[in-house]
Write an enzyme that holds these catalytic residues in place. Structure first.
Site, PDB file in Angstrom:
ATOM      1  N   HIS A 111     -21.959   8.987  14.647  1.00  0.00           N
ATOM      2  CA  HIS A 111     -20.697   9.649  14.949  1.00  0.00           C
ATOM      3  C   HIS A 111     -20.548  11.009  14.264  1.00  0.00           C
ATOM      4  CE1 HIS A 111     -17.190   9.524  17.288  1.00  0.00           C
ATOM      5  NE2 HIS A 111     -16.299   9.351  16.350  1.00  0.00           N
ATOM      6  N   HIS A 222     -15.418   8.625   9.478  1.00  0.00           N
ATOM      7  CA  HIS A 222     -15.692   9.459  10.646  1.00  0.00           C
ATOM      8  C   HIS A 222     -16.701  10.554  10.305  1.00  0.00           C
ATOM      9  CE1 HIS A 222     -13.131   8.374  14.057  1.00  0.00           C
ATOM     10  NE2 HIS A 222     -13.667   9.403  14.671  1.00  0.00           N
ATOM     11  N   SER A 274     -10.840   8.793   8.180  1.00  0.00           N
ATOM     12  CA  SER A 274     -11.228  10.198   8.059  1.00  0.00           C
ATOM     13  C   SER A 274     -11.875  10.472   6.705  1.00  0.00           C
ATOM     14  CB  SER A 274      -9.977  11.077   8.204  1.00  0.00           C
ATOM     15  OG  SER A 274     -10.285  12.403   7.842  1.00  0.00           O
ATOM     16  N   TYR A 513     -11.824   4.380  21.911  1.00  0.00           N
ATOM     17  CA  TYR A 513     -11.291   3.631  20.761  1.00  0.00           C
ATOM     18  C   TYR A 513     -10.863   2.210  21.108  1.00  0.00           C
ATOM     19  CZ  TYR A 513     -11.398   7.855  17.999  1.00  0.00           C
ATOM     20  OH  TYR A 513     -11.825   8.940  17.287  1.00  0.00           O
ATOM     21  N   ASP A 645     -35.897  23.557   6.472  1.00  0.00           N
ATOM     22  CA  ASP A 645     -34.726  23.740   7.344  1.00  0.00           C
ATOM     23  C   ASP A 645     -33.879  22.477   7.473  1.00  0.00           C
ATOM     24  OD1 ASP A 645     -35.972  22.110   9.231  1.00  0.00           O
ATOM     25  OD2 ASP A 645     -36.452  23.729  10.616  1.00  0.00           O
ATOM     26  N   SER A 647     -33.150  20.566   4.863  1.00  0.00           N
ATOM     27  CA  SER A 647     -32.533  20.282   3.563  1.00  0.00           C
ATOM     28  C   SER A 647     -31.029  20.526   3.611  1.00  0.00           C
ATOM     29  CB  SER A 647     -33.147  21.163   2.475  1.00  0.00           C
ATOM     30  OG  SER A 647     -34.524  20.871   2.319  1.00  0.00           O
TER      31      SER A 647
HETATM   32 ZN    ZN Z   1     -14.243   9.336  16.705  1.00  0.00          ZN
END
Ligand code: ZN
Length: 804
Positions: A111, A222, A274, A513, A645, A647
């Site tokens: 995600h 998330h 979040s 969701y 690149d 890292s």
């Molecule tokens: Zn989401």
């Protein structure tokens, strides 16, 4: 005595044979580094323009005497049906003995909202990622296949240990606490963690020979630590944690991509969770700095109207990259603590998988009630505090508006439902979603093809006491708790003593969701995005209880019917076509733009940056390799790489620039507006974004135009009303002739003297790698392409600098 010892050894050997074989693998999934809409925020202006960390597919395979399962965590927003179907097809080609099928392969997206889009089939996902991008599709598909093939080939006698720990309160935050509060008080009281889960559940894989092969864990967060202003491809906090963990467990000095240790930080019930722990604050407007409205996540604008746009969460860091590292560090520390600790339950017992296709558009619950054809509520359009939407939508919207109802029901429903052999949504369809006010009845839109699925894949994998539930979307915290407890209770009732249920979020396909019915009732973003109505969670709960019964009893559920494949785009319709890499006059590929041999004082300049004339990074993502390394001079001109690149400490940013070679050029028009001969003409210049409004037949000073282009401004020449952000050149000399022909149309005016070239900026934060003082260099090489579409060489450069 000797015979007895041999007998014991033989017994030991027999018990090993009855144990598991385990294998891990990872493969590079990086692609579409430039000019590609990114997947996550559904914001088409978020177009990729470089690389932060490489993306990976990480797989484990566990096998007992009878059966094997493969689990893959992919650094991306979510898998798609198109990718999953192609993965299964390629695995069948690779292994004709059918050892891997849709039944025993589970694919879960981490995600990350900073991966590329363009690998979808359902129309809603295709339009938000601006079409199909074969490079993304191919990179994801083949990386998943490769990771499973590597894991399969590395199978050794070994063990799987289940570990569990809790992260700190600061490790995540609920972004819809108002929804969560609508769950019953008595239920909420049972969870001291509060409105987000703090558990990390981890599987540790060890070979019988004593080698720690890797870890896979699940923690709810998330992939939005990097917000929609980020245009660098990145794995977000999970990708960072994985990368760091893998480097730590590897030989000292190994760079990203050089490890065989595999650490996957996978997605679970992160729907309302979040990483932006600073909370929802108003940015701009009269309420600047205050908390947003709790129920609607809005802030007043200048006219005191509530708007979502200015309400968003920020992370704990000084910028989003630091926030992503802080969130990653917390996950890394928890994982590491468990690996080092002794508190582990070695899993024993059967390995299994059950799988089913279920039509979710009208599932009848055994307790009464049913689900509905997919539809999005109004608050879907408001976005979340991790990425707010536009217009006047807000969260917790329980009523539609006249304007949008008209757009939706009088235009969309009628045009794209009925006209194509399907019926319009009727009153019962709308009532089914109550109290959700339906904005888009996507399950009933079939033009140009299905906007959303009816049928979903459900999957349950078992390794001893561990059950991994592959769910096709984002469960909220409480929705996850409910389904975990229901499946555990079912397994217990069938004799599994201590079942541990893990939700593998965003598995196999995407259906947005899944909230609890109570959360659904307040219709914030997550509830409005619960596609199949208020009974979505009760339906999944019942279905997964059924799968648990099948699993424990050793049966397969009815297979169900997969959704008819949809005829998605197979071509790159929207991303600009790649063309030859060009250069301005008198420079070469790899030539520096800013100074070389710079001196950096890291206390005042924490970021080392360097730009040069490069190539479009979209030609070839250099799978399994790297565009550059940062190297340290360890003496005698011996350069040792400290980063590449992929890292976490590095960023590679691409930009497209234009040049005009000739200083003066006269353009002749074939058209003048008869009615209004003095009106300015506009012409699309070079096909990309910039407009020249020109009274044709004039002489244009292209050196002046070039200055505007260099300043990053749109160019309009002799436009009557200059507007902001536009470079208006009023000083052009006129060669207008009054007797100009009047009727012919404007023809394409080509600008062969316009060149598009690429610049690349490399950045490195030495502190992230704890790099000390000394002489360092960037060592870069990117392929560039000629007119024939073939690679013509490498834009390469080696640029050294000193750190103090
Ligand atoms: Zn989401």
């Amino acid at each position: 005595m000797r015979a007895m010892l041999l007998g014991l050894l033989a017994l030991g050997a027999a018990s090993v044979a009855e144990g598991y074989m385990v294998g891990v693998g990872k493969a590079d999934a990086t692609s579409s580094l430039t000019q590609t809409a990114m997947m996550g925020y559904a914001n088409p202006s978020q177009q990729s323009s470089g690389l932060h960390t490489r993306l990976w597919a990480r797989a484990f395979v566990v096998q007992d005497a009878d059966f094997k399962v493969a689990f893959v965590s992919l650094d991306s927003g979510m898998p798609s049906v198109a990718v999953r179907q192609e993965v299964v097809k390629r695995l069948l080609q690779k292994f004709p003995d059918q050892r891997y099928t849709a039944r025993n392969v589970m694919i879960s997206g981490t995600h990350s909202h900073s991966g590329p889009g363009g690998y979808f089939e359902y129309f809603l996902f295709e339009i938000t990622s601006l079409g199909f991008v074969n490079q993304t599709f191919e990179a994801f598909t083949q990386a998943i296949v490769d990771s499973i093939v590597i894991a399969d080939a590395s199978l050794v006698d070994g063990s799987v240990s289940l570990q569990k720990t809790k992260l700190a309160n600061s490790s995540n935050i609920n972004r819809s606490p108002f929804s969560y509060l609508n769950n019953p008080q008595a239920e909420r009281d049972r969870y001291p963690d509060g409105n987000t889960d703090k558990d990390m559940v981890q599987l540790r894989f060890d070979s019988t020979a004593g080698k720690n092969l890797g870890v896979f864990n699940w923690f709810a967060i998330h992939g939005t630590a990097l917000n929609f202003t980020n245009t660098l491809i990145s794995g977000d906090s999970r990708g960072i944690a994985s990368q760091w963990m893998e480097q730590r467990h590897q030989t000292k000095g190994a760079l990203p991509g050089q490890e065989d240790y595999v650490a996957a930080f996978a997605a679970t019930n992160l729907g309302d969770v979040s990483p932006n722990t600073a909370g929802s604050v108003c940015h701009g407007g009269p309420a600047e700095g205050q908390m947003c409205d709790f129920e609607t996540s809005t802030c007043p604008n200048e006219k005191e109207k509530p708007r979502s746009t200015e309400c968003y969460n920020l992370g704990p860091g000084k910028d989003m990259y630091e926030s992503a590292r802080i969130m990653a560090q917390q996950q890394l520390d928890a994982s590491e603590l468990m690996v080092a600790g002794t508190d582990a339950k070695v899993l024993t017992g059967p390995v299994g998988a059950v799988h089913q296709y279920t039509n979710m558009s009208g599932y009848q619950l055994s307790t009464g009630g049913h689900t509905c054809a997919a539809a999005m509520g109004y608050s879907f359009a408001s976005g979340t505090t991790d990425g707010p939407g536009d217009f006047d939508f807000h969260q917790h919207q329980l009523n539609g508006t006249k304007f949008w109802d008209t757009v939706s029901q009088d235009i969309l429903d009628k045009l794209i439902s009925k006209e194509w052999g399907h019926r319009n949504p009727n009153a019962a369809d709308f009532a089914c979603h109550a109290p959700k006010p339906v904005l888009l009845f996507t399950g009933m839109y079939h033009f140009p093809w299905h906007w959303h699925p009816d049928t979903v894949e459900l999957q349950l994998i078992r390794i001893g006491d561990l059950f991994i539930a592959g769910v096709p979307g984002e469960f909220t915290t409480m929705a996850g708790r409910r389904i975990r407890e229901a499946v555990a209770a079912k397994a217990k009732s069938l004799g599994v003593a201590n079942p541990e249920i893990v939700i593998s979020g965003l598995s196999n396909q995407y259906t947005h969701y899944i909230t609890t019915p109570e959360e659904y009732d307040v219709q914030r973003y997550e509830g409005a995005s619960t596609l199949f109505g208020r009974n979505t969670l009760p339906a999944y709960t019942e279905l997964f209880e059924g799968l648990a019964v099948n699993m424990v009893n050793g049966q397969q559920p009815p297979a169900g019917t997969p959704q008819q494949p949809v005829p998605y785009f197979k071509t790159s319709v929207f991303p600009p076509k790649l063309h030859a890499d060009e250069l301005p006059k008198a420079v070469s590929f790899g030539q520096a733009i800013n100074q070389t041999n710079a001196d950096y004082n890291v206390s005042s300049q924490p970021m080392v940056s360097f730009s040069f004339y490069g190539a479009n990074l979209r030609h070839d993502p250099l799978k399994g390799s790297s565009f550059y390394t940062v190297e340290k001079n360890t003496g005698n001109n011996t350069w040792v790489p400290v980063a590449n690149d992929g890292s976490v400490s590095t960023r590679m940013r691409w930009a497209s620039r234009k040049t005009i070679e000739d200083s003066l050029m006269e353009l002749k028009s074939e058209h003048v507006d008869e009615q209004n001969p003095n009106s300015p003409m506009r012409h699309l210049w070079g096909g990309i974004n910039e407009w020249i409004g020109s009274r044709f037949g004039r002489t244009i000073d292209f050196a002046a135009v070039q200055k505007c282009v260099d300043a990053g401004k749109k160019v309009e020449i002799d436009r009557l009303i200059p507007s902001e952000g536009v470079c208006t050149l009023l000083e052009v000399t006129s060669s207008w002739k009054d007797n100009h022909p009047v009727k012919s149309m404007v023809r394409d005016v080509s600008f062969p003297f316009t060149k598009t070239y690429s610049t690349v900026t490399l950045s490195w934060e030495p502190a992230v790698d704890s790099a000390g003082a000394g002489e360092y260099r960037f060592n870069f090489a990117a392929p560039y392409q000629g007119e024939d579409g073939q690679l013509h060489g490498y834009a390469s450069i080696s640029n050294s600098f000193n750190l103090h």
